[in-house]
Motif scaffolding. Structure first.
Motif, short mmCIF file in Angstrom:
data_model
loop_
_atom_site.label_atom_id
_atom_site.label_comp_id
_atom_site.label_asym_id
_atom_site.label_seq_id
_atom_site.Cartn_x
_atom_site.Cartn_y
_atom_site.Cartn_z
N LEU A 77 0.84 -1.19 0.00
CA LEU A 77 0.00 0.00 0.00
C LEU A 77 0.88 1.25 0.00
N SER A 78 0.48 2.25 -0.77
CA SER A 78 1.28 3.46 -0.93
C SER A 78 0.37 4.67 -1.09
N PRO A 79 0.92 5.89 -1.07
CA PRO A 79 0.07 7.09 -1.16
C PRO A 79 -0.82 7.13 -2.41
N ASN A 80 -0.35 6.57 -3.53
CA ASN A 80 -1.12 6.61 -4.77
C ASN A 80 -1.94 5.34 -5.03
N TYR A 81 -1.92 4.44 -4.06
CA TYR A 81 -2.59 3.15 -4.25
C TYR A 81 -4.07 3.33 -4.64
N ALA A 82 -4.78 4.20 -3.93
CA ALA A 82 -6.22 4.34 -4.14
C ALA A 82 -6.56 5.08 -5.42
N ASN A 110 5.53 4.43 2.78
CA ASN A 110 5.41 5.90 2.87
C ASN A 110 3.97 6.35 3.10
N VAL A 111 3.23 5.57 3.84
CA VAL A 111 1.85 5.93 4.13
C VAL A 111 1.51 5.46 5.54
N ASP A 112 0.78 6.30 6.27
CA ASP A 112 0.36 5.96 7.61
C ASP A 112 -0.89 5.08 7.54
N PRO A 113 -0.89 3.96 8.25
CA PRO A 113 -2.08 3.10 8.23
C PRO A 113 -3.37 3.84 8.58
N SER A 114 -3.26 4.87 9.42
CA SER A 114 -4.47 5.62 9.79
C SER A 114 -5.06 6.36 8.59
N ASN A 115 -4.20 6.83 7.67
CA ASN A 115 -4.70 7.47 6.44
C ASN A 115 -5.42 6.48 5.56
N VAL A 116 -4.91 5.25 5.55
CA VAL A 116 -5.56 4.19 4.77
C VAL A 116 -6.90 3.84 5.42
N ARG A 117 -6.89 3.72 6.72
CA ARG A 117 -8.09 3.30 7.47
C ARG A 117 -9.21 4.35 7.38
N LYS A 118 -8.83 5.62 7.54
CA LYS A 118 -9.83 6.70 7.59
C LYS A 118 -10.03 7.41 6.26
N HIS A 119 -9.27 6.98 5.24
CA HIS A 119 -9.36 7.56 3.90
C HIS A 119 -9.06 9.05 3.92
N THR A 120 -7.98 9.39 4.63
CA THR A 120 -7.54 10.78 4.72
C THR A 120 -6.25 10.96 3.93
N GLY A 121 -5.71 12.18 3.93
CA GLY A 121 -4.49 12.45 3.17
C GLY A 121 -4.74 12.27 1.69
N SER A 122 -3.82 11.63 0.99
CA SER A 122 -3.97 11.41 -0.45
C SER A 122 -5.18 10.54 -0.77
N PHE A 123 -5.57 9.67 0.18
CA PHE A 123 -6.71 8.79 -0.05
C PHE A 123 -8.01 9.59 -0.14
N ALA A 124 -8.10 10.70 0.61
CA ALA A 124 -9.30 11.53 0.54
C ALA A 124 -9.47 12.13 -0.85
N GLU A 125 -8.36 12.61 -1.41
CA GLU A 125 -8.40 13.19 -2.76
C GLU A 125 -8.82 12.16 -3.80
N HIS A 126 -8.25 10.96 -3.70
CA HIS A 126 -8.58 9.92 -4.68
C HIS A 126 -10.04 9.52 -4.59
N PHE A 127 -10.57 9.44 -3.38
CA PHE A 127 -11.97 9.02 -3.25
C PHE A 127 -12.94 10.13 -3.61
N THR A 128 -12.51 11.38 -3.53
CA THR A 128 -13.34 12.47 -4.06
C THR A 128 -13.52 12.30 -5.55
N ASN A 129 -12.42 11.96 -6.23
CA ASN A 129 -12.48 11.72 -7.68
C ASN A 129 -13.33 10.50 -8.01
N HIS A 130 -13.18 9.43 -7.21
CA HIS A 130 -13.97 8.23 -7.47
C HIS A 130 -15.46 8.49 -7.24
#
Length: 355
Positions: A77-82, A110-130
């Protein structure tokens, strides 16, 4: 006595391990050597999915089958994974198929598990697009989010907290071995017979050549063997060398030229500085009977890397044969005195020469 790990019983799985890595922003080198260690050194059947890009949101039937028929999975898992919908589909399928406890190992690059879990950080941006892209199929997006939350709650590895990439690979391999229920057994009979055959060939040739030779003739023969091993000996020993991948061939030649007799940990550290993954390479060469480990006579805590003199001569001859058609100054290693002399006299050395 040589030992190798082997599964205790037949498995219903086609693959023991499924490796799921998105290569652009995870360490491709680690994936390659992890696959090598699992598949070729440990004998664990491993499927590697490290594609750079996959078009669309669906995954191929072949990939679905590989996931369904794998026992455990390692997911990078990485910052751009999602940002890649096929990654999310793959992860969702992995978690659906591997519901048993401890069958999925996440590696957080290079990613905090909490960002993956809560869909924050780069994951928030990706899911906005999705969310905008799949507004008519919001259930799909929810399944992806649920999969990320679930995998982030699994205890995994963080490369940044490991002392080295080598240690990370060791830990992942240990985890995989523990999950596929490994036991120790003797090397299989074909390998033992192969090694025995090569040793008998060498012993027989040297013994037969000793017959009816006076001291001067035998001395001359030894000098000849030291420079160019007899073709039969060379061919017999080279069987193991030819079975190596390119990285381990490089490690073998480097050890033969530079590191024979040195402490194992020192050799591995040197090889690692050149991104050669020394631990994996040294273990593979031991499996092929090209290297041995012996206690140091001078340091009680040291284990030295050794190889038979004929094996070392074979290594020197391989280098010589590879480059005998070119200028000595363009070779990586210079072995024979006449080649070294020629390079110095003609000043033809290049940056290719390492030693």
């Amino acid at each position: 006595m040589a030992l190798r790990t082997q599964k205790a019983s037949a498995s219903r799985w086609t693959h023991d391990v499924f490796l799921s890595f998105k290569g652009a922003d995870t360490c491709k080198g680690i994936v390659s050597y992890l696959y090598h260690e699992l598949q070729h050194v440990q004998g664990i059947r491993t499927f590697k999915d490290d594609r750079e890009i996959e078009k669309g949101t669906t995954i191929s039937p072949e990939l679905l089958s590989a996931i369904e028929n794998s026992h455990i999975a390692v997911v990078g898992l990485s910052p751009n994974y999602a940002s890649f919908t096929w990654c999310l589909e793959e992860l969702t399928k992995i978690l659906q198929c591997m519901k048993g406890k401890g069958t999925v190992l996440p590696i957080f690059y290079n990613v905090d598990p909490s960002n993956v879990r809560k869909h924050t950080g780069s994951f928030a941006e990706h899911f906005t697009n999705h969310g905008e892209r799949f507004r008519e199929d919001i259930g799909k997006v929810k399944r992806w989010k649920d999969a990320l939350t679930k995998v982030a709650n699994i205890s995994g590895f963080n490369p940044q907290t490991h002392e080295s990439e080598r240690k990370l690979i060791e830990d992942v391999v240990k985890w995989a071995c523990s999950k596929v229920h490994r036991t120790f057994t003797l090397l299989d009979s074909t390998e033992l017979v192969g090694n025995k055959f090569r040793c008998e060939q060498v012993d027989f040739l040297l013994a037969s050549d000793a017959d009816d030779r006076d001291q001067d003739e035998w001395k001359s023969e030894l000098e000849k063997l030291q420079k160019i091993p007899k073709s039969t000996i060379f061919d017999a020993l080279k069987i193991s060398y030819d079975g190596l991948d390119e990285m381990n061939k490089r490690i073998f030649l480097d050890i033969a030229h530079f590191h024979k007799g040195k402490d194992k940990e020192e050799v591995i550290e040197i090889l690692d500085t050149y991104c050669l993954y020394g631990l994996i390479g040294v273990d593979a060469l031991i499996q092929k009977s090209l290297l041995t480990m012996e206690k140091s006579q001078f340091h009680i805590s040291y284990i030295n890397v050794e190889m038979h003199d004929l094996v070392q001569q074979m290594a020197l001859e391989i280098v010589h044969q590879k480059s005998c058609t070119g200028e000595p100054g363009e070779r990586v290693h210079l072995c024979h005195p006449e080649d070294i002399f020629q390079v110095f006299i003609n000043n033809t050395g290049t940056s290719q020469i390492e030693a």
